[in-house]
Design an enzyme around this catalytic site. Sequence first.
Site, PDB file in Angstrom:
ATOM      1  N   ARG A 287       0.944  -1.310  -0.029  1.00  0.00           N
ATOM      2  CA  ARG A 287      -0.010   0.089  -0.062  1.00  0.00           C
ATOM      3  C   ARG A 287       0.888   1.278   0.029  1.00  0.00           C
ATOM      4  O   ARG A 287       0.590   2.353  -0.689  1.00  0.00           O
ATOM      5  CB  ARG A 287      -0.915   0.122   1.232  1.00  0.00           C
ATOM      6  CG  ARG A 287      -2.156  -0.760   1.125  1.00  0.00           C
ATOM      7  CD  ARG A 287      -1.932  -2.135   0.652  1.00  0.00           C
ATOM      8  NE  ARG A 287      -3.147  -2.955   0.627  1.00  0.00           N
ATOM      9  CZ  ARG A 287      -3.653  -3.764   1.574  1.00  0.00           C
ATOM     10  NH1 ARG A 287      -3.074  -3.927   2.707  1.00  0.00           N
ATOM     11  NH2 ARG A 287      -4.914  -4.399   1.232  1.00  0.00           N
ATOM     12  N   ASP A 316       0.206  -7.059  -3.193  1.00  0.00           N
ATOM     13  CA  ASP A 316      -1.242  -7.084  -2.769  1.00  0.00           C
ATOM     14  C   ASP A 316      -1.910  -6.345  -3.935  1.00  0.00           C
ATOM     15  O   ASP A 316      -1.165  -6.340  -4.993  1.00  0.00           O
ATOM     16  CB  ASP A 316      -1.352  -5.922  -1.470  1.00  0.00           C
ATOM     17  CG  ASP A 316      -2.684  -6.795  -0.721  1.00  0.00           C
ATOM     18  OD1 ASP A 316      -3.754  -6.403  -1.072  1.00  0.00           O
ATOM     19  OD2 ASP A 316      -2.283  -6.964   0.531  1.00  0.00           O
ATOM     20  N   HIS A 386      -6.174 -10.460  -3.599  1.00  0.00           N
ATOM     21  CA  HIS A 386      -5.182  -9.311  -3.432  1.00  0.00           C
ATOM     22  C   HIS A 386      -4.323  -9.521  -4.433  1.00  0.00           C
ATOM     23  O   HIS A 386      -3.050  -9.024  -4.462  1.00  0.00           O
ATOM     24  CB  HIS A 386      -4.744  -9.376  -2.101  1.00  0.00           C
ATOM     25  CG  HIS A 386      -5.692  -9.221  -0.891  1.00  0.00           C
ATOM     26  ND1 HIS A 386      -5.853  -7.715  -0.678  1.00  0.00           N
ATOM     27  CD2 HIS A 386      -6.081  -9.829  -0.025  1.00  0.00           C
ATOM     28  CE1 HIS A 386      -6.805  -7.599   0.440  1.00  0.00           C
ATOM     29  NE2 HIS A 386      -6.901  -9.131   0.885  1.00  0.00           N
ATOM     30  N   GLU A 451      -9.498 -13.056   2.420  1.00  0.00           N
ATOM     31  CA  GLU A 451     -10.373 -12.172   1.808  1.00  0.00           C
ATOM     32  C   GLU A 451     -10.733 -12.348   0.325  1.00  0.00           C
ATOM     33  O   GLU A 451     -10.876 -11.598  -0.345  1.00  0.00           O
ATOM     34  CB  GLU A 451     -10.078 -10.672   1.982  1.00  0.00           C
ATOM     35  CG  GLU A 451      -9.824 -10.123   3.486  1.00  0.00           C
ATOM     36  CD  GLU A 451      -9.476  -8.784   3.672  1.00  0.00           C
ATOM     37  OE1 GLU A 451     -10.207  -8.209   4.506  1.00  0.00           O
ATOM     38  OE2 GLU A 451      -8.684  -8.114   2.687  1.00  0.00           O
ATOM     39  N   TRP A 519      -6.451 -13.637  12.431  1.00  0.00           N
ATOM     40  CA  TRP A 519      -6.646 -12.171  12.306  1.00  0.00           C
ATOM     41  C   TRP A 519      -7.956 -11.499  12.672  1.00  0.00           C
ATOM     42  O   TRP A 519      -8.068 -10.365  13.036  1.00  0.00           O
ATOM     43  CB  TRP A 519      -6.045 -11.413  11.112  1.00  0.00           C
ATOM     44  CG  TRP A 519      -6.836 -11.790   9.895  1.00  0.00           C
ATOM     45  CD1 TRP A 519      -6.757 -13.132   9.130  1.00  0.00           C
ATOM     46  CD2 TRP A 519      -7.836 -10.994   9.354  1.00  0.00           C
ATOM     47  NE1 TRP A 519      -7.600 -12.829   8.096  1.00  0.00           N
ATOM     48  CE2 TRP A 519      -8.117 -11.583   8.233  1.00  0.00           C
ATOM     49  CE3 TRP A 519      -8.414  -9.826   9.402  1.00  0.00           C
ATOM     50  CZ2 TRP A 519      -9.281 -11.255   7.390  1.00  0.00           C
ATOM     51  CZ3 TRP A 519      -9.406  -9.274   8.869  1.00  0.00           C
ATOM     52  CH2 TRP A 519      -9.677 -10.044   7.740  1.00  0.00           C
ATOM     53  N   TRP A 594      -0.350  -2.691   8.883  1.00  0.00           N
ATOM     54  CA  TRP A 594      -1.059  -2.325   7.298  1.00  0.00           C
ATOM     55  C   TRP A 594      -0.867  -0.748   7.199  1.00  0.00           C
ATOM     56  O   TRP A 594      -1.327   0.102   8.007  1.00  0.00           O
ATOM     57  CB  TRP A 594      -2.512  -2.741   7.391  1.00  0.00           C
ATOM     58  CG  TRP A 594      -2.549  -4.163   7.875  1.00  0.00           C
ATOM     59  CD1 TRP A 594      -2.919  -4.979   9.039  1.00  0.00           C
ATOM     60  CD2 TRP A 594      -2.561  -5.267   6.749  1.00  0.00           C
ATOM     61  NE1 TRP A 594      -2.751  -6.260   8.897  1.00  0.00           N
ATOM     62  CE2 TRP A 594      -2.568  -6.319   7.564  1.00  0.00           C
ATOM     63  CE3 TRP A 594      -1.839  -5.222   5.533  1.00  0.00           C
ATOM     64  CZ2 TRP A 594      -2.231  -7.724   6.745  1.00  0.00           C
ATOM     65  CZ3 TRP A 594      -1.598  -6.508   4.805  1.00  0.00           C
ATOM     66  CH2 TRP A 594      -1.970  -7.726   5.342  1.00  0.00           C
ATOM     67  N   GLU A 596      -2.486   1.283   4.935  1.00  0.00           N
ATOM     68  CA  GLU A 596      -3.338   2.444   4.151  1.00  0.00           C
ATOM     69  C   GLU A 596      -3.312   3.796   4.453  1.00  0.00           C
ATOM     70  O   GLU A 596      -3.483   4.639   3.843  1.00  0.00           O
ATOM     71  CB  GLU A 596      -4.731   1.772   4.082  1.00  0.00           C
ATOM     72  CG  GLU A 596      -4.932   0.428   3.198  1.00  0.00           C
ATOM     73  CD  GLU A 596      -4.760  -0.955   4.114  1.00  0.00           C
ATOM     74  OE1 GLU A 596      -5.470  -1.657   3.599  1.00  0.00           O
ATOM     75  OE2 GLU A 596      -4.192  -0.531   4.953  1.00  0.00           O
TER      76      GLU A 596
END
Length: 641
Positions: A287, A316, A386, A451, A519, A594, A596
Amino acid sequence: MADAVYRLENAWEPVDGDPCGRFVFTLVNLSDAPLGGFKLAYTTLTRIKDAEEARCDNAVFLRRNANFHQFAPPQGLVLQPGESWRFTVAPLWRPAKHRTDGAKSAYLTLADGRHVDVSVDDVLLSGRAPEPAPVLMPKGEVTEPFHLLPWPSAATLVAGDAVPVALYPADGASLADRQAMQAVGALYRRLFEIGHQPFSLTPAHGGKAIRFSEEASLGAEAFRLTFGAEIELAHGGAAGRQYGLTALAQLLHGARKEPGTFAFPATGTIEDVPRYGWRGCHLDVSRQFYPTGDVTRLIDIMAWIRLNVFHWHLSDDEAWRLEIKAYPTLTTTGVLRGPDEPLLPQLGNGAEPVGGFYSQDEVRAIVAHASRFSVEVVPEIDIPGHSTAMLVALPDLVDGQEAPDSYRSVQGFPNNALNPAIEETYTVLGKVFDEMVELFPSKLIHIGGDEVAANTWMASPLARALMQKEGIEGTFGLQSYFMKRIQAMLAERGRRLAGWDEVSHGGGVDPEGTLLMAWQKPEVGVELARQGYDVVMTPGQAYYLDMVQDEAFQEPGASWAGTVPPKHSYTYEAVGAFPEDLKARMRGVQACIWTEHFLNRDYFNHLVFPRLGAVAEAAWTPAARKDWLRFAAIAPLLPQL
C-alpha cells in the site's frame, strides 16, 4: 515543489435515514486563470457505492476502482479565479468516524489531458462538537527503577548510585563475544544517534567488565545477568547473548537519559527467557512503499525490543514489490500507480506516478541484516486474492471468457484473484517460488489466502469446468484446491506454508507443518488449533497497529476492527481463550502494520508506537510480570522510525 493552486475541502455529514451519511466536497480555484472542462479524482477508504446507486448532487460520478474515485462537474461549469464548486457524494459503504476517513489525495485532469495535484487534508466531521486530541498514555510509574523493555521473566535487582561510563569485555572474552558487543553497540548508535555508546572493546575508566559464559541448558534465546564488581552474562546461544547485551544497553540508556527515574543495577540477577517462540512484526509495503533504509531501521527496532520474526508483506492489489527475474513486468507494470498507468492512484497518490520495489540484492542485504540480529524474515506474496497488481503485470493469467467486473473484493477491486483453473498460474508461481527460496532462508513462505470474495470465479467458464471435473463446490472449494497445490509446490522446494486464517476455508490444507495467523477475531485461533493447525495470534482487535487508538475523531487510523488503545494491546492475553490441551498449538503473537493510512512518517510513528513495544512485552514477558504503569514510564524512550 510549488504550492498547489487548487484546493479540495472535504467534510462528512450525517443524513437522515442513512447511517453512512455523505461527503461534501468543495473545490476552490486558487489560480489566476478560469478552470473548465476538467475532471476531479480523489482517493479515500470511505468508498462510494457503485454507479447504479450513486447520488451525487451537482456532480457526475464517472468511475470508482477500489479507493480511486473520479467525478465531473455539471456540463459547462467554469470556475473563475477564487470561485468554488460544491458537490455531495452518497451513498457510502460506511460512515466517516475519524479525521483520516476522508480524501487522502486529489488531482485534476485538465481539458488538455494534463494532470495537476490538488491540495487536500483530513476530513472535517459535521455534527461533532470540537474535541481535543485524546491522551493515549498515562504518566508512568516505576516501582523498580530499571529501564527494560520487554520486562524480564525473573529479576531481583538493587539499584546502584553510579552509572558505568561503558561496559567492556573481561579477560578471556572470545572473538564472538567481542563481535556481539560491536554489533549491539552499532545497533544502539543507529537507533540513538546522539546517545553515548554503551560498550567499549577495551577497558574503560569508570566502566564495568562483562564476563561471558555459554550454558546450553539455558536454551538458545535465554540469558542470565549477574551484577556485582563485574557483570556475568550467561547465555544459551548467540540470540541469548545478543538479548543479554541489549538488556544491558537498555539499562544504561535509561539510567543516562532519565537518572531521576532509572538506575543501573549494583547487584542482583536477571534470569530471562521469552514467553513465546514467535514474536512477530508484519509490515505491508504494497500500500505504501518503504525504502530499504526504513525496513532495516524497523528491523533494528525489533531487535532492540527482542522481536524475532519480520513478516514482510510484499504484494497486494496495489503493488508487487519483489523483483522476480523471470517476470520483470511484476516490478515495472505491477508497481506503477498513476493517472495514466494500468494501476490507478490509490491511498494518497495524486497526479505523479509512484512506484518502488526491492531488488534481489536489496532483499539479500535486508535478510542478512535481520539474521545478524536473530530476526527471521518470512516473506509473503498474497495469493490467490489481493492479486490485482500481479494480474495487471501478467494478463495471460486471466480467463478471457470471464466478465471483467464479475466480482469485487471487500476493498472494491474487480476480479482480483488468481484463477485456480488456469494451469499457467502454477507455472508462474513455481518460478516465483524458485527465486524466493534462493532469497529467503526461512522454511516458511506466507502465501496470504485472505479475503477471497464469496462469489469469486463463479463467472469463469474455466473455473466452472474445473469444479465439475474435480467435484469441487463453490469459491472456497476452489480456494482449497488451489492452496493444496501451492502447499505441494512449496514442499517440493523444502518450504512450509504459512497463511492467514482463511487458508482453512473450503477444506483447507494439510495442517501438518502449516502455520496460520488468526486475524479476524480471537475465537478463530482456537478453532484453527482444534483443526490441527499451529497458530500465531494477531487479532485486529488488539494487534493491528493501523487501528485508531481512541474514539475521538481527532485520532487517525482505521476503525473496522474497533478501537485499540495502547493499554489494550499491552494487557490483551492472546492465549486466554485456548483450552489447556490446545495451548501448545499457539506459537506466539504478532503485531501487524497495515499501511493504508500511513501517508507520512508522523502517522507511522503515532500509530505504531508505543503499541509495537506493548506487543513485544506481551510476546516476551509472563502475564504475571506485566505492569501497565511501568510500561508507560519506559515506552517514551522507545526508538521510532
